[in-house]
Design a protein around this motif. Structure first.
Motif, PDB file in Angstrom:
ATOM      1  N   TYR A 193       0.959  -1.030   0.086  1.00  0.00           N
ATOM      2  CA  TYR A 193       0.066  -0.042  -0.198  1.00  0.00           C
ATOM      3  C   TYR A 193       0.901   1.334  -0.056  1.00  0.00           C
ATOM      4  O   TYR A 193       2.198   1.261   0.386  1.00  0.00           O
ATOM      5  N   ASN A 195      -0.007   4.314   1.667  1.00  0.00           N
ATOM      6  CA  ASN A 195       0.180   5.222   3.072  1.00  0.00           C
ATOM      7  C   ASN A 195      -0.266   3.920   4.005  1.00  0.00           C
ATOM      8  O   ASN A 195      -0.637   2.851   3.782  1.00  0.00           O
ATOM      9  N   GLU A 196      -0.867   4.626   5.177  1.00  0.00           N
ATOM     10  CA  GLU A 196      -1.184   3.769   6.191  1.00  0.00           C
ATOM     11  C   GLU A 196      -2.571   3.442   6.351  1.00  0.00           C
ATOM     12  O   GLU A 196      -2.949   2.772   7.251  1.00  0.00           O
ATOM     13  N   GLN A 197      -3.388   3.897   5.296  1.00  0.00           N
ATOM     14  CA  GLN A 197      -4.679   3.284   5.175  1.00  0.00           C
ATOM     15  C   GLN A 197      -4.817   2.055   5.086  1.00  0.00           C
ATOM     16  O   GLN A 197      -4.327   1.439   3.955  1.00  0.00           O
ATOM     17  N   ARG A 198      -5.881   1.180   5.487  1.00  0.00           N
ATOM     18  CA  ARG A 198      -6.188  -0.192   5.605  1.00  0.00           C
ATOM     19  C   ARG A 198      -7.417  -0.426   5.353  1.00  0.00           C
ATOM     20  O   ARG A 198      -8.227   0.289   6.121  1.00  0.00           O
ATOM     21  N   ASN A 211       3.173  -1.146   8.071  1.00  0.00           N
ATOM     22  CA  ASN A 211       3.223  -0.425   6.622  1.00  0.00           C
ATOM     23  C   ASN A 211       4.761  -0.451   6.267  1.00  0.00           C
ATOM     24  O   ASN A 211       5.326   0.293   5.566  1.00  0.00           O
ATOM     25  N   TYR A 280      -8.829   0.328  -3.267  1.00  0.00           N
ATOM     26  CA  TYR A 280      -8.288   1.508  -2.700  1.00  0.00           C
ATOM     27  C   TYR A 280      -7.483   2.280  -3.857  1.00  0.00           C
ATOM     28  O   TYR A 280      -7.469   3.541  -3.726  1.00  0.00           O
ATOM     29  N   ARG A 284      -8.181   6.283  -4.687  1.00  0.00           N
ATOM     30  CA  ARG A 284      -7.026   7.459  -4.387  1.00  0.00           C
ATOM     31  C   ARG A 284      -6.710   8.073  -5.896  1.00  0.00           C
ATOM     32  O   ARG A 284      -6.038   8.998  -5.878  1.00  0.00           O
TER      33      ARG A 284
END
Length: 319
Positions: A193, A195-198, A211, A280, A284
Protein backbone atom coordinates in the motif's frame (compact mmCIF):
# COMPACT_ATOMS: atom_id res chain seq x y z
CA UNK A 1 17.63 -19.20 -36.73
CA UNK A 2 16.99 -17.08 -33.63
CA UNK A 3 19.94 -16.07 -31.51
CA UNK A 4 18.16 -16.24 -28.14
CA UNK A 5 19.96 -19.51 -27.43
CA UNK A 6 23.25 -17.60 -27.18
CA UNK A 7 22.04 -16.39 -23.77
CA UNK A 8 21.84 -19.87 -22.35
CA UNK A 9 24.21 -22.45 -20.98
CA UNK A 10 22.51 -25.75 -20.29
CA UNK A 11 23.34 -27.57 -17.07
CA UNK A 12 22.28 -30.91 -15.69
CA UNK A 13 19.90 -31.00 -12.74
CA UNK A 14 18.31 -33.97 -11.05
CA UNK A 15 15.09 -34.30 -9.09
CA UNK A 16 15.30 -33.93 -5.33
CA UNK A 17 12.66 -35.10 -2.88
CA UNK A 18 13.97 -33.24 0.18
CA UNK A 19 11.30 -30.73 1.20
CA UNK A 20 13.84 -28.36 2.74
CA UNK A 21 14.77 -27.12 -0.71
CA UNK A 22 13.56 -27.09 -4.28
CA UNK A 23 12.57 -30.38 -5.87
CA UNK A 24 14.32 -29.47 -9.11
CA UNK A 25 16.82 -26.91 -10.33
CA UNK A 26 15.86 -25.50 -13.70
CA UNK A 27 18.39 -26.53 -16.38
CA UNK A 28 18.74 -23.21 -18.20
CA UNK A 29 21.27 -20.51 -17.36
CA UNK A 30 20.63 -16.93 -18.43
CA UNK A 31 23.80 -14.85 -18.47
CA UNK A 32 23.34 -11.60 -16.52
CA UNK A 33 25.92 -8.93 -15.71
CA UNK A 34 26.39 -10.23 -12.16
CA UNK A 35 26.25 -13.97 -12.78
CA UNK A 36 23.96 -16.64 -14.17
CA UNK A 37 20.23 -16.87 -13.46
CA UNK A 38 18.73 -20.34 -13.27
CA UNK A 39 15.77 -20.42 -15.67
CA UNK A 40 13.29 -22.74 -17.24
CA UNK A 41 12.78 -21.88 -20.87
CA UNK A 42 10.28 -23.23 -23.33
CA UNK A 43 10.77 -24.12 -27.02
CA UNK A 44 11.47 -21.04 -29.10
CA UNK A 45 8.99 -20.37 -31.89
CA UNK A 46 10.40 -19.31 -35.23
CA UNK A 47 9.04 -15.79 -34.78
CA UNK A 48 8.97 -14.60 -31.16
CA UNK A 49 6.46 -11.75 -30.86
CA UNK A 50 5.67 -12.14 -27.16
CA UNK A 51 7.81 -13.18 -24.20
CA UNK A 52 5.97 -14.41 -21.12
CA UNK A 53 8.11 -14.21 -17.98
CA UNK A 54 6.41 -16.41 -15.40
CA UNK A 55 7.47 -16.01 -11.75
CA UNK A 56 7.18 -18.94 -9.35
CA UNK A 57 5.93 -18.82 -5.76
CA UNK A 58 7.56 -19.73 -2.45
CA UNK A 59 8.30 -23.30 -3.58
CA UNK A 60 10.56 -21.91 -6.29
CA UNK A 61 9.11 -24.52 -8.66
CA UNK A 62 9.85 -22.67 -11.87
CA UNK A 63 9.48 -25.72 -14.11
CA UNK A 64 5.91 -26.27 -12.85
CA UNK A 65 5.03 -22.69 -13.72
CA UNK A 66 6.79 -22.91 -17.07
CA UNK A 67 4.69 -25.91 -18.05
CA UNK A 68 1.46 -24.21 -16.92
CA UNK A 69 2.33 -21.09 -18.92
CA UNK A 70 3.10 -23.17 -22.01
CA UNK A 71 -0.20 -25.01 -21.61
CA UNK A 72 -2.02 -21.67 -21.36
CA UNK A 73 -0.30 -20.49 -24.54
CA UNK A 74 -1.29 -23.68 -26.36
CA UNK A 75 -4.92 -23.41 -25.24
CA UNK A 76 -5.00 -19.79 -26.39
CA UNK A 77 -3.47 -20.68 -29.75
CA UNK A 78 -0.44 -18.51 -29.02
CA UNK A 79 2.37 -21.08 -28.89
CA UNK A 80 3.56 -20.12 -32.37
CA UNK A 81 4.60 -16.63 -31.30
CA UNK A 82 5.22 -16.85 -27.52
CA UNK A 83 8.44 -17.72 -25.71
CA UNK A 84 8.06 -18.67 -22.03
CA UNK A 85 10.88 -17.88 -19.59
CA UNK A 86 10.61 -18.99 -15.95
CA UNK A 87 13.37 -17.48 -13.77
CA UNK A 88 14.24 -19.48 -10.65
CA UNK A 89 15.24 -17.56 -7.52
CA UNK A 90 17.34 -20.22 -5.81
CA UNK A 91 18.28 -19.84 -2.16
CA UNK A 92 21.18 -21.10 -0.07
CA UNK A 93 19.36 -24.33 0.89
CA UNK A 94 18.84 -25.15 -2.77
CA UNK A 95 22.51 -24.59 -3.52
CA UNK A 96 23.46 -26.95 -0.69
CA UNK A 97 21.23 -29.72 -2.09
CA UNK A 98 22.50 -29.59 -5.66
CA UNK A 99 25.81 -29.27 -7.43
CA UNK A 100 25.20 -25.73 -8.60
CA UNK A 101 28.05 -23.66 -10.00
CA UNK A 102 29.35 -20.75 -7.94
CA UNK A 103 28.40 -18.43 -10.80
CA UNK A 104 24.65 -19.04 -10.30
CA UNK A 105 22.74 -16.36 -8.38
CA UNK A 106 21.18 -17.30 -5.05
CA UNK A 107 19.36 -15.52 -2.22
CA UNK A 108 18.89 -16.03 1.50
CA UNK A 109 15.57 -17.68 2.37
CA UNK A 110 12.69 -15.77 0.79
CA UNK A 111 14.51 -12.44 0.50
CA UNK A 112 14.03 -12.61 -3.27
CA UNK A 113 10.29 -12.10 -2.82
CA UNK A 114 10.76 -8.58 -1.46
CA UNK A 115 13.51 -7.43 -3.81
CA UNK A 116 16.35 -8.52 -1.51
CA UNK A 117 19.96 -8.76 -2.60
CA UNK A 118 21.56 -11.98 -3.80
CA UNK A 119 24.11 -13.46 -1.41
CA UNK A 120 26.38 -14.67 -4.26
CA UNK A 121 28.13 -14.44 -6.61
CA UNK A 122 27.34 -10.70 -6.51
CA UNK A 123 24.88 -8.49 -4.66
CA UNK A 124 22.01 -8.14 -7.13
CA UNK A 125 18.39 -7.40 -6.24
CA UNK A 126 15.88 -9.97 -7.42
CA UNK A 127 14.11 -7.05 -9.10
CA UNK A 128 17.40 -6.08 -10.72
CA UNK A 129 17.61 -9.60 -12.11
CA UNK A 130 14.16 -9.15 -13.67
CA UNK A 131 15.32 -5.80 -15.08
CA UNK A 132 18.22 -7.50 -16.82
CA UNK A 133 16.02 -10.23 -18.26
CA UNK A 134 13.72 -7.56 -19.68
CA UNK A 135 16.73 -5.64 -20.99
CA UNK A 136 17.89 -8.75 -22.87
CA UNK A 137 14.51 -9.15 -24.49
CA UNK A 138 14.53 -5.50 -25.58
CA UNK A 139 17.72 -6.17 -27.57
CA UNK A 140 16.60 -6.18 -31.20
CA UNK A 141 19.65 -8.19 -32.23
CA UNK A 142 18.40 -11.08 -30.12
CA UNK A 143 14.64 -10.57 -30.36
CA UNK A 144 13.90 -8.62 -33.55
CA UNK A 145 10.17 -9.36 -33.62
CA UNK A 146 9.08 -8.97 -29.97
CA UNK A 147 6.15 -6.61 -29.51
CA UNK A 148 5.13 -7.43 -25.93
CA UNK A 149 6.61 -8.64 -22.64
CA UNK A 150 4.24 -10.08 -20.05
CA UNK A 151 5.48 -10.55 -16.49
CA UNK A 152 3.10 -12.78 -14.53
CA UNK A 153 3.14 -14.49 -11.17
CA UNK A 154 0.77 -16.46 -8.96
CA UNK A 155 0.62 -16.55 -5.14
CA UNK A 156 4.16 -15.71 -3.93
CA UNK A 157 5.02 -14.94 -7.54
CA UNK A 158 2.05 -12.58 -7.65
CA UNK A 159 3.54 -10.75 -4.68
CA UNK A 160 6.84 -10.43 -6.55
CA UNK A 161 5.16 -9.07 -9.69
CA UNK A 162 3.05 -6.52 -7.78
CA UNK A 163 6.06 -5.14 -5.92
CA UNK A 164 8.24 -5.25 -9.01
CA UNK A 165 5.59 -3.32 -10.96
CA UNK A 166 5.73 -0.71 -8.18
CA UNK A 167 9.47 -0.20 -8.31
CA UNK A 168 10.67 -1.46 -11.71
CA UNK A 169 13.29 0.78 -13.27
CA UNK A 170 12.41 2.44 -16.54
CA UNK A 171 13.73 0.72 -19.66
CA UNK A 172 14.23 3.31 -22.41
CA UNK A 173 15.21 0.58 -24.86
CA UNK A 174 11.70 -0.88 -24.58
CA UNK A 175 10.05 2.37 -25.60
CA UNK A 176 12.58 2.92 -28.35
CA UNK A 177 11.83 -0.53 -29.72
CA UNK A 178 8.07 -0.11 -29.38
CA UNK A 179 7.83 -3.05 -26.96
CA UNK A 180 4.96 -2.93 -24.48
CA UNK A 181 5.26 -4.44 -21.01
CA UNK A 182 2.33 -5.80 -19.01
CA UNK A 183 2.11 -7.17 -15.47
CA UNK A 184 -0.28 -9.91 -14.29
CA UNK A 185 -0.70 -10.26 -10.52
CA UNK A 186 -2.56 -13.48 -9.66
CA UNK A 187 -3.84 -14.41 -6.19
CA UNK A 188 -1.12 -12.89 -3.98
CA UNK A 189 -1.46 -13.03 -0.19
CA UNK A 190 -0.78 -9.31 0.17
CA UNK A 191 -0.08 -6.03 -1.59
CA UNK A 192 2.13 -3.01 -0.95
CA UNK A 193 0.00 0.00 0.00
CA UNK A 194 1.01 3.64 -0.53
CA UNK A 195 0.02 5.04 2.86
CA UNK A 196 -1.15 3.84 6.28
CA UNK A 197 -4.78 3.39 5.27
CA UNK A 198 -6.03 -0.22 5.43
CA UNK A 199 -9.47 -1.72 4.74
CA UNK A 200 -9.66 -3.69 8.01
CA UNK A 201 -9.39 -2.26 11.52
CA UNK A 202 -6.47 -3.61 13.57
CA UNK A 203 -4.44 -2.90 16.68
CA UNK A 204 -1.61 -0.64 15.57
CA UNK A 205 0.28 -1.20 18.82
CA UNK A 206 0.44 -4.95 18.17
CA UNK A 207 1.15 -4.65 14.45
CA UNK A 208 3.85 -2.02 14.23
CA UNK A 209 5.20 -3.39 10.94
CA UNK A 210 1.94 -3.07 9.01
CA UNK A 211 3.31 -0.30 6.78
CA UNK A 212 6.86 -1.55 6.43
CA UNK A 213 8.00 -3.03 3.13
CA UNK A 214 6.66 -5.31 1.67
CA UNK A 215 3.20 -4.34 3.04
CA UNK A 216 3.83 -0.62 2.76
CA UNK A 217 6.50 1.79 1.56
CA UNK A 218 8.45 2.30 4.77
CA UNK A 219 11.99 0.85 4.75
CA UNK A 220 11.96 -0.04 1.07
CA UNK A 221 14.78 -2.13 -0.42
CA UNK A 222 17.95 -0.61 -1.86
CA UNK A 223 16.53 -1.20 -5.33
CA UNK A 224 13.92 1.54 -4.74
CA UNK A 225 16.69 4.11 -5.02
CA UNK A 226 15.23 6.68 -2.65
CA UNK A 227 11.94 7.20 -4.51
CA UNK A 228 9.11 8.74 -2.51
CA UNK A 229 5.69 7.13 -2.11
CA UNK A 230 4.14 9.84 -4.30
CA UNK A 231 6.65 9.22 -7.08
CA UNK A 232 6.11 5.47 -6.94
CA UNK A 233 2.33 5.74 -7.04
CA UNK A 234 2.37 8.22 -9.93
CA UNK A 235 4.37 5.76 -12.05
CA UNK A 236 2.55 2.65 -10.86
CA UNK A 237 -0.97 3.74 -11.80
CA UNK A 238 0.21 4.30 -15.39
CA UNK A 239 1.63 0.81 -15.72
CA UNK A 240 -0.42 -1.89 -17.40
CA UNK A 241 -1.32 -4.16 -14.47
CA UNK A 242 -4.07 -6.77 -14.29
CA UNK A 243 -5.10 -8.35 -10.99
CA UNK A 244 -6.28 -11.88 -11.76
CA UNK A 245 -8.26 -13.34 -8.86
CA UNK A 246 -9.84 -16.75 -8.37
CA UNK A 247 -13.38 -16.33 -7.06
CA UNK A 248 -12.93 -19.50 -4.98
CA UNK A 249 -9.70 -18.34 -3.33
CA UNK A 250 -11.66 -17.53 -0.18
CA UNK A 251 -10.22 -19.80 2.51
CA UNK A 252 -9.06 -17.69 5.48
CA UNK A 253 -7.20 -20.74 6.80
CA UNK A 254 -5.43 -21.73 3.58
CA UNK A 255 -2.04 -23.19 4.59
CA UNK A 256 -0.10 -20.91 2.24
CA UNK A 257 -2.04 -17.73 3.13
CA UNK A 258 -0.13 -14.99 4.94
CA UNK A 259 -1.89 -14.81 8.32
CA UNK A 260 0.32 -12.14 9.84
CA UNK A 261 -1.39 -9.03 11.17
CA UNK A 262 0.15 -7.00 8.33
CA UNK A 263 -1.70 -9.12 5.76
CA UNK A 264 -4.87 -9.57 7.83
CA UNK A 265 -5.27 -5.78 7.80
CA UNK A 266 -5.81 -6.10 4.04
CA UNK A 267 -8.66 -8.62 4.34
CA UNK A 268 -9.51 -12.13 5.49
CA UNK A 269 -8.52 -14.04 2.35
CA UNK A 270 -6.94 -13.50 -1.07
CA UNK A 271 -10.04 -12.65 -3.11
CA UNK A 272 -11.17 -9.92 -0.76
CA UNK A 273 -7.62 -8.62 -0.34
CA UNK A 274 -7.37 -8.18 -4.10
CA UNK A 275 -10.73 -6.47 -4.33
CA UNK A 276 -9.84 -4.20 -1.41
CA UNK A 277 -6.53 -3.15 -2.94
CA UNK A 278 -8.03 -2.43 -6.35
CA UNK A 279 -10.82 -0.35 -4.82
CA UNK A 280 -8.20 1.49 -2.75
CA UNK A 281 -6.36 2.36 -5.96
CA UNK A 282 -9.52 3.67 -7.60
CA UNK A 283 -10.45 5.80 -4.60
CA UNK A 284 -7.00 7.35 -4.47
CA UNK A 285 -6.89 7.97 -8.21
CA UNK A 286 -10.36 9.04 -9.37
CA UNK A 287 -8.82 10.32 -12.61
CA UNK A 288 -8.33 6.66 -13.53
CA UNK A 289 -5.64 3.99 -13.55
CA UNK A 290 -4.19 1.89 -16.36
CA UNK A 291 -5.17 -1.25 -14.47
CA UNK A 292 -8.04 -3.68 -14.15
CA UNK A 293 -9.33 -6.50 -12.01
CA UNK A 294 -10.44 -9.78 -13.58
CA UNK A 295 -12.11 -12.51 -11.53
CA UNK A 296 -12.05 -16.17 -12.53
CA UNK A 297 -15.14 -18.18 -11.53
CA UNK A 298 -14.67 -21.72 -10.26
CA UNK A 299 -10.94 -21.34 -9.54
CA UNK A 300 -9.33 -21.26 -6.10
CA UNK A 301 -5.65 -21.03 -5.23
CA UNK A 302 -4.25 -22.73 -8.32
CA UNK A 303 -1.66 -21.24 -10.64
CA UNK A 304 -2.41 -23.73 -13.38
CA UNK A 305 -6.15 -23.26 -12.93
CA UNK A 306 -6.06 -19.50 -13.08
CA UNK A 307 -3.63 -19.13 -16.00
CA UNK A 308 -5.22 -21.82 -18.18
CA UNK A 309 -8.76 -20.56 -17.56
CA UNK A 310 -10.45 -18.68 -20.42
CA UNK A 311 -10.10 -15.46 -18.41
CA UNK A 312 -6.46 -16.19 -17.67
CA UNK A 313 -5.69 -16.85 -21.32
CA UNK A 314 -7.25 -13.54 -22.35
CA UNK A 315 -5.26 -11.65 -19.72
CA UNK A 316 -1.91 -13.30 -20.47
CA UNK A 317 -2.14 -13.06 -24.23
CA UNK A 318 -4.11 -9.86 -24.63
CA UNK A 319 -6.93 -11.41 -26.60
Amino acid sequence: MHKWWLLLLLACASAQADDTGVKEVSPGRLLLKEGEMAVGIGPAPEKIERVLIIVHGRLRNSETYRRSAEQAAALAGQSANTLVIAPQFLNEKDIALFSVADTVLRWQGNDWMAGGMATAPFALSSYGALDQIVERIADRRQFPDVKQIVIAGHSGGGQVVQRYALLAHEQPALSAAGVKIRYVVANPSSYAYFNEQRPVAFDHARCSGFNRWKYGLTDMPIYAGGQTAAQIEAVYIKRDVTYLLGQDDIDPQHPALDKGCEAEAQGAYRLVRGRNFFNYLLRRNPQGVNQRLVEVPGVGHSGKGIFTSPEGQKVLFGQ
